[in-house]
Motif scaffolding. Structure first.
Motif, PDB file in Angstrom:
ATOM      1  N   GLY A   1       0.828  -1.402  -0.140  1.00  0.00           N
ATOM      2  CA  GLY A   1       0.112   0.194  -0.043  1.00  0.00           C
ATOM      3  C   GLY A   1       0.977   1.337  -0.090  1.00  0.00           C
ATOM      4  N   ASP A   2       0.498   2.191   0.828  1.00  0.00           N
ATOM      5  CA  ASP A   2       1.153   3.525   0.983  1.00  0.00           C
ATOM      6  C   ASP A   2       2.014   3.294   2.221  1.00  0.00           C
ATOM      7  OD1 ASP A   2      -0.811   4.264   2.551  1.00  0.00           O
ATOM      8  OD2 ASP A   2      -1.295   5.918   1.023  1.00  0.00           O
ATOM      9  N   GLY A   3       2.315   2.548   3.018  1.00  0.00           N
ATOM     10  CA  GLY A   3       2.794   2.569   4.274  1.00  0.00           C
ATOM     11  C   GLY A   3       4.190   3.022   4.276  1.00  0.00           C
ATOM     12  N   PHE A   4       4.982   2.303   3.475  1.00  0.00           N
ATOM     13  CA  PHE A   4       6.433   2.694   3.179  1.00  0.00           C
ATOM     14  C   PHE A   4       6.537   3.987   2.811  1.00  0.00           C
ATOM     15  CE2 PHE A   4       7.345  -1.671   4.100  1.00  0.00           C
ATOM     16  CZ  PHE A   4       8.641  -1.660   4.682  1.00  0.00           C
ATOM     17  N   ALA A   5       5.489   4.293   1.716  1.00  0.00           N
ATOM     18  CA  ALA A   5       5.875   5.654   1.239  1.00  0.00           C
ATOM     19  C   ALA A   5       5.702   6.785   2.123  1.00  0.00           C
ATOM     20  CB  ALA A   5       4.662   5.715  -0.010  1.00  0.00           C
ATOM     21  N   LYS A   6       4.730   6.503   3.211  1.00  0.00           N
ATOM     22  CA  LYS A   6       4.468   7.606   4.071  1.00  0.00           C
ATOM     23  C   LYS A   6       5.474   7.599   4.922  1.00  0.00           C
ATOM     24  CE  LYS A   6      -0.623   8.176   3.905  1.00  0.00           C
ATOM     25  NZ  LYS A   6      -2.014   7.433   3.987  1.00  0.00           N
ATOM     26  N   ALA A   7       6.189   6.485   5.437  1.00  0.00           N
ATOM     27  CA  ALA A   7       7.192   6.534   6.462  1.00  0.00           C
ATOM     28  C   ALA A   7       8.419   7.170   5.788  1.00  0.00           C
ATOM     29  CB  ALA A   7       7.543   5.133   6.874  1.00  0.00           C
ATOM     30  N   PHE A   8       8.723   7.067   4.421  1.00  0.00           N
ATOM     31  CA  PHE A   8       9.767   7.536   3.732  1.00  0.00           C
ATOM     32  C   PHE A   8       9.664   8.817   3.028  1.00  0.00           C
ATOM     33  CE2 PHE A   8      13.153   4.454   4.783  1.00  0.00           C
ATOM     34  CZ  PHE A   8      12.563   3.228   5.239  1.00  0.00           C
ATOM     35  N   GLY A   9       8.408   9.058   2.977  1.00  0.00           N
ATOM     36  CA  GLY A   9       7.915  10.342   2.178  1.00  0.00           C
ATOM     37  C   GLY A   9       8.265  10.164   0.613  1.00  0.00           C
ATOM     38  N   VAL A  10       7.668   9.137  -0.075  1.00  0.00           N
ATOM     39  CA  VAL A  10       7.918   8.797  -1.337  1.00  0.00           C
ATOM     40  C   VAL A  10       6.620   9.238  -2.143  1.00  0.00           C
ATOM     41  CG1 VAL A  10       8.386   7.225  -3.298  1.00  0.00           C
ATOM     42  CG2 VAL A  10       9.150   6.700  -0.854  1.00  0.00           C
ATOM     43  N   GLN A  11       6.690  10.773  -2.660  1.00  0.00           N
ATOM     44  CA  GLN A  11       5.716  11.246  -3.084  1.00  0.00           C
ATOM     45  C   GLN A  11       5.871  11.744  -4.501  1.00  0.00           C
ATOM     46  OE1 GLN A  11       5.424  14.393   0.146  1.00  0.00           O
ATOM     47  NE2 GLN A  11       3.273  13.822  -0.004  1.00  0.00           N
TER      48      GLN A  11
ATOM     49  N   ALA B   1       4.025  13.973  -8.046  1.00  0.00           N
ATOM     50  CA  ALA B   1       3.203  15.266  -8.545  1.00  0.00           C
ATOM     51  C   ALA B   1       2.305  14.274  -9.622  1.00  0.00           C
ATOM     52  CB  ALA B   1       3.704  16.265  -9.055  1.00  0.00           C
ATOM     53  N   ASP B   2       0.879  14.181  -9.257  1.00  0.00           N
ATOM     54  CA  ASP B   2       0.230  13.471 -10.056  1.00  0.00           C
ATOM     55  C   ASP B   2      -0.361  14.376 -11.384  1.00  0.00           C
ATOM     56  OD1 ASP B   2      -1.142  11.386 -11.188  1.00  0.00           O
ATOM     57  OD2 ASP B   2      -2.428  11.086  -9.568  1.00  0.00           O
ATOM     58  N   LYS B   3      -1.195  13.796 -12.294  1.00  0.00           N
ATOM     59  CA  LYS B   3      -1.572  14.760 -13.605  1.00  0.00           C
ATOM     60  C   LYS B   3      -2.440  15.868 -13.292  1.00  0.00           C
ATOM     61  CE  LYS B   3      -1.449  10.598 -16.492  1.00  0.00           C
ATOM     62  NZ  LYS B   3      -2.056   9.827 -17.511  1.00  0.00           N
ATOM     63  N   ASP B   4      -2.935  15.801 -11.936  1.00  0.00           N
ATOM     64  CA  ASP B   4      -3.903  16.849 -11.333  1.00  0.00           C
ATOM     65  C   ASP B   4      -3.052  17.824 -10.507  1.00  0.00           C
ATOM     66  OD1 ASP B   4      -3.308  15.493  -9.298  1.00  0.00           O
ATOM     67  OD2 ASP B   4      -5.472  14.854  -8.760  1.00  0.00           O
ATOM     68  N   ASN B   5      -1.760  17.556 -10.693  1.00  0.00           N
ATOM     69  CA  ASN B   5      -0.774  18.663  -9.842  1.00  0.00           C
ATOM     70  C   ASN B   5      -1.046  18.518  -8.413  1.00  0.00           C
ATOM     71  OD1 ASN B   5       0.919  20.208 -11.133  1.00  0.00           O
ATOM     72  ND2 ASN B   5      -0.503  21.214 -12.625  1.00  0.00           N
ATOM     73  N   THR B   6      -1.448  17.425  -7.795  1.00  0.00           N
ATOM     74  CA  THR B   6      -1.457  17.266  -6.396  1.00  0.00           C
ATOM     75  C   THR B   6      -0.360  16.183  -6.196  1.00  0.00           C
ATOM     76  OG1 THR B   6      -3.100  15.386  -6.336  1.00  0.00           O
ATOM     77  CG2 THR B   6      -4.040  17.819  -6.249  1.00  0.00           C
ATOM     78  N   LEU B   7       0.196  16.450  -4.866  1.00  0.00           N
ATOM     79  CA  LEU B   7       1.294  15.405  -4.419  1.00  0.00           C
ATOM     80  C   LEU B   7       0.481  14.257  -3.774  1.00  0.00           C
ATOM     81  CD1 LEU B   7       3.987  17.142  -2.502  1.00  0.00           C
ATOM     82  CD2 LEU B   7       4.165  15.893  -4.472  1.00  0.00           C
ATOM     83  N   LYS B   8       0.758  12.931  -4.152  1.00  0.00           N
ATOM     84  CA  LYS B   8       0.517  11.829  -3.739  1.00  0.00           C
ATOM     85  C   LYS B   8       1.508  10.934  -3.187  1.00  0.00           C
ATOM     86  CE  LYS B   8      -3.706  12.078  -6.673  1.00  0.00           C
ATOM     87  NZ  LYS B   8      -4.291  11.832  -7.816  1.00  0.00           N
ATOM     88  N   TYR B   9       1.100  10.021  -2.470  1.00  0.00           N
ATOM     89  CA  TYR B   9       1.956   8.990  -2.128  1.00  0.00           C
ATOM     90  C   TYR B   9       1.910   7.767  -3.178  1.00  0.00           C
ATOM     91  CZ  TYR B   9       2.841  11.210   2.403  1.00  0.00           C
ATOM     92  OH  TYR B   9       3.053  11.893   3.403  1.00  0.00           O
ATOM     93  N   VAL B  10       3.249   7.151  -3.431  1.00  0.00           N
ATOM     94  CA  VAL B  10       3.297   5.850  -4.299  1.00  0.00           C
ATOM     95  C   VAL B  10       2.635   5.005  -3.644  1.00  0.00           C
ATOM     96  CG1 VAL B  10       5.292   6.964  -5.598  1.00  0.00           C
ATOM     97  CG2 VAL B  10       5.569   5.268  -3.871  1.00  0.00           C
ATOM     98  N   HIS B  11       2.442   3.561  -4.298  1.00  0.00           N
ATOM     99  CA  HIS B  11       1.861   2.399  -3.832  1.00  0.00           C
ATOM    100  C   HIS B  11       3.137   1.457  -4.108  1.00  0.00           C
ATOM    101  CE1 HIS B  11      -1.783   4.591  -3.349  1.00  0.00           C
ATOM    102  NE2 HIS B  11      -2.173   3.812  -2.757  1.00  0.00           N
ATOM    103  N   GLN B  12       3.547   0.549  -3.138  1.00  0.00           N
ATOM    104  CA  GLN B  12       4.675   0.089  -3.300  1.00  0.00           C
ATOM    105  C   GLN B  12       4.419  -1.705  -3.163  1.00  0.00           C
ATOM    106  OE1 GLN B  12       7.120   2.859  -1.007  1.00  0.00           O
ATOM    107  NE2 GLN B  12       8.683   1.712  -2.014  1.00  0.00           N
TER     108      GLN B  12
END
Lengths: 477, 477
Positions: B237-247, B249-260
């Motif tokens: 999910g995005d658990g590691f992404a949140k812990a490590f700040g892996v974000q 910029a999506d097509k809609d220009n918002t910052l999102k966390y990746v899913h791993q």
């Protein structure tokens, strides 16, 4: 080509600052990145793909000579590392030490292998009994760790990837033969695949491997005139065998010590490719090592049929490592990007080309453009890749020849070393004091005593005593 | 076959002592040896050649799905390992710690990677910026270290070789899709290449990977009825992404966390091959993974023309991985040696065969002998290797079917687990307390909640509450 400017401007000119140019190419060609542990690197897909090709080419050549791959543990108990005196003195100051396993302190420290002679010897001592067990010609592909103070991507890192061959033989002659055989495999690989010409020779005692009787080396010359040790092959005689008790019962029923060799080549060769062939537009890859040999770039790709034609050409070129760049970037951007990445050959195809049943081929190494008929495409691409490969080797050889000098007295030697980047050939008496003096006063080291000896003078360039060997000297990475 | 006795006698019968039989095969087939560091192994040529074949087969399948290979450092700073709470709790108790580099103590301890999620996250946090950078589908081949207390060659060692894939995606759906895709690659590889049938399913929360949202697994059944976890694929999910700040910029220009995701397969599969296919004569290798598929053994090789004929057959069979055993051992010895090493097909050729224009083919898996005309040799060998491969899979599948039971109440469950080695299918309420009770009272664990669910009963086999899932239970390596 105004559109390309942005990307190209990001690289420092190699004439202005070679070290910064190197770092820029490593980064912009996306070969590797720094890791959170100082001196370690993340090898990115573009860099690792080159390493995979190096592995495949070397491994195939090794196996043709009877090499078998194995895998040894990555840890060496401190007591094992200490068994061979010269070896431990050479490596102990620069190893990483494991002191805890899980929550418990270890009874004996383990070092992370800096090289695996001790592990192979420990194994061979148990595994070799009779002459029937010889020769053992083993190799492993792995990573090793040396706690270097100053590091540079690919050239000198605390962890690097390599192969290390370790062999055991019944006789001294056979060990020497294997040592030279593997040096020749390396030299042939460098010249034929990497298009990097090398000088083959023997290291002086000062420069040889810790614990070796003789170290042989291939030395190459980078674009900036500095030398790079590119592969080494060591003959250990029976020194390690005596320290570790590696004995066999010979045909005459007496116990004898084996004779051993080791030889290695590393990811630093990726650095060599960059520094021998690269230019101010980025990386230049020899076709035989390039992960992508041909890139097809559609021009005016939004026009009907252009992309389809690009895919058709890709399918026709499937005998090569070929890609189409069908991204939504501008052609100018794509051109400079594939130059940065060093792809040997670019095929441009647009509506006008289609109308004329032609494509434009652009060589990465010379930027030369050739218009070819689509009827001849496969043959022209094959021919051009061969030409690029051959020309790159010849250019590198010419560069080395133009930067190889000789000196017959001390003043001439110092003057040449200090003003002319490159190799300097000079006579040597065989005394380490002269090597020390050269190092101290010029920063240069003896690279090797080449197999192809020349008689340049009767006396040592340093001390004036009778000369024993001609030596290649140079500043080195 | 009296001559064979000596070699065959050296293996313990698998029915008598399966664990000792396993150790004997590992040793006698020369797959690996113990190293001077407890729990580490030397993988010998015969074992490493199997691993190379596993690597080639998997790597090709990975690349067909768009995987790119990279290399991450082997060291993880303690602070980095600690960033994801569940992950560090799972791994910190079993890592090896480096505390000194060269002669200096380190400012921060480094662990030798037990797995590389933290390193990939650290890298992705710097390297991923925009949706254009996604997906990242990276893999590395390396060794990892886990300081296990109880170790067994291939099955559980302190250092082992594996591949670990680590991917980052823009959406949860895409991450889930990749997790399942790689599980299917593993399952297909096991069945098609290793001839090992697997059960695909999901791990319970108790058994899932430290830090994962969901862990999928393939489980295989060994000859002794114990299960082996053979490959796992994790959705983070995005658990590691949140812990490590892996974000990004999506097509809609918002910052999102990746899913791993991450997924791995290891050298323990060599242990699986041994324990699924081996017999009392030693190793039995499926043709598609065998380093040598066909061995030609000359009979009465001192007679004129026999050796030449053997070499001629070898040349005719060059489309297969073929060897001639022309050593000076007796044919009987050679027969039992190539059985021990598991070579799928043996070709015997002697003077009488030559006179009759025939050869004798002997299958390793069934010992069946077939006399074939030399005119048909290539075709017969090809056909027989295909048959062996297919039969081995079918036999392994039949063995698993015959050792898969179901139980609908506690008494039946305990009785089955205790008396019938194999998988037991039973319903489960979803409560970890029941898993704990099963473990405590029978030593069995939940292997997986299979994708192919069956409705065996309405209630949990353990507590009698309403059942949520059918689970495969078993004792495991």
């Amino acid at each position: 080509m105004a559109k390309d400017k942005k990307m190209v401007e990001a690289i420092t000119s190699m004439d202005e600052d070679f070290a910064q140019w190197y770092t820029d190419v490593v980064k912009k060609a996306e070969l590797c990145d720094y890791a959170s542990v100082k001196g370690c690197m993340v090898i990115k897909p573009a860099g690792y793909a080159i390493w995979e090709n190096i592995q495949n080419e070397l491994d195939r050549r090794f196996k043709e000579t009877g090499v078998q791959n194995v895998y040894m543990p990555m840890f060496i108990p401190e007591g094992l590392l200490e068994k061979e005196k010269d070896h431990v003195e050479g490596f102990a100051p620069e190893v990483a030490w494991v002191t805890h396993g899980g929550l418990e302190p270890l009874q004996e420290r383990l070092c992370v292998r800096p090289t695996s002679e001790t592990l192979f010897c420990d194994f061979y001592a148990k595994d070799i009994h009779s002459y029937r067990d010889l020769p053992r010609v083993y190799n492993q592909w792995c990573s090793v760790v040396r706690w270097e103070k100053t590091t540079r991507p690919f050239l000198r890192s605390r962890e690097f990837l390599w192969q290390e061959g370790h062999t055991a033989h019944a006789t001294a002659e056979e060990a020497e033969e294997r040592t030279i055989q593997m040096l020749n495999v390396y030299a042939d690989f460098c010249e034929q695949v990497l298009a990097i010409p090398v000088v083959k020779g023997q290291k002086t005692d000062k420069e040889k491997f810790a614990g070796a009787e003789a170290t042989y080396t291939i030395e190459s010359l980078m674009h900036d005139g500095k030398a790079l040790q590119s592969g080494t092959s060591h003959n250990f005689g029976d020194g390690f065998a005596k320290a570790f008790g590696v004995q066999f019962a010979d045909k005459d029923n007496t116990l004898k010590y084996v004779h051993q060799t080791s030889w290695g080549m590393t990811t630093r060769m990726i650095g060599a490719i960059i520094m021998v062939h690269g230019d101010n537009n980025g990386l230049v890859l020899p076709p035989r090592i390039a992960p992508t040999q041909v890139i097809i770039i559609p021009v005016q790709q939004q026009k009907e049929g252009v992309l389809d034609k690009a895919y058709e050409l890709r399918d026709r070129l499937s005998g090569f490592k070929v890609k189409v760049d069908d991204s939504d970037k501008s052609p100018g951007w794509k051109f400079s990007e594939c130059e940065m990445r060093g792809i040997p050959l670019r095929v441009e195809i647009g509506p006008k080309d289609m109308a004329n049943n032609q494509a434009v081929l652009v060589r990465r190494d010379t930027h030369e453009k050739t218009v070819v008929s689509l009827d001849e495409l496969e043959a022209e691409v094959a021919k051009m890749l061969d030409t690029i490969q051959a020309d790159m080797l010849e250019r590198a050889r010419a560069h080395r020849e133009a930067h190889t000098y000789s000196a017959v007295n001390w003043d001439e030697f110092v003057e040449t070393i200090n003003t002319k980047p490159g190799f300097v050939k000079a006579m040597w008496c065989g005394d380490q004091a002269c090597e020390d003096k050269v190092k101290e006063e010029t920063g240069a080291t003896s690279r090797c005593m080449p197999f192809d000896q020349e008689h340049l003078a009767d006396t040592c360039v340093c001390c004036g005593k009778p000369a024993k060997k001609m030596v290649y000297w140079g500043r080195a990475y």
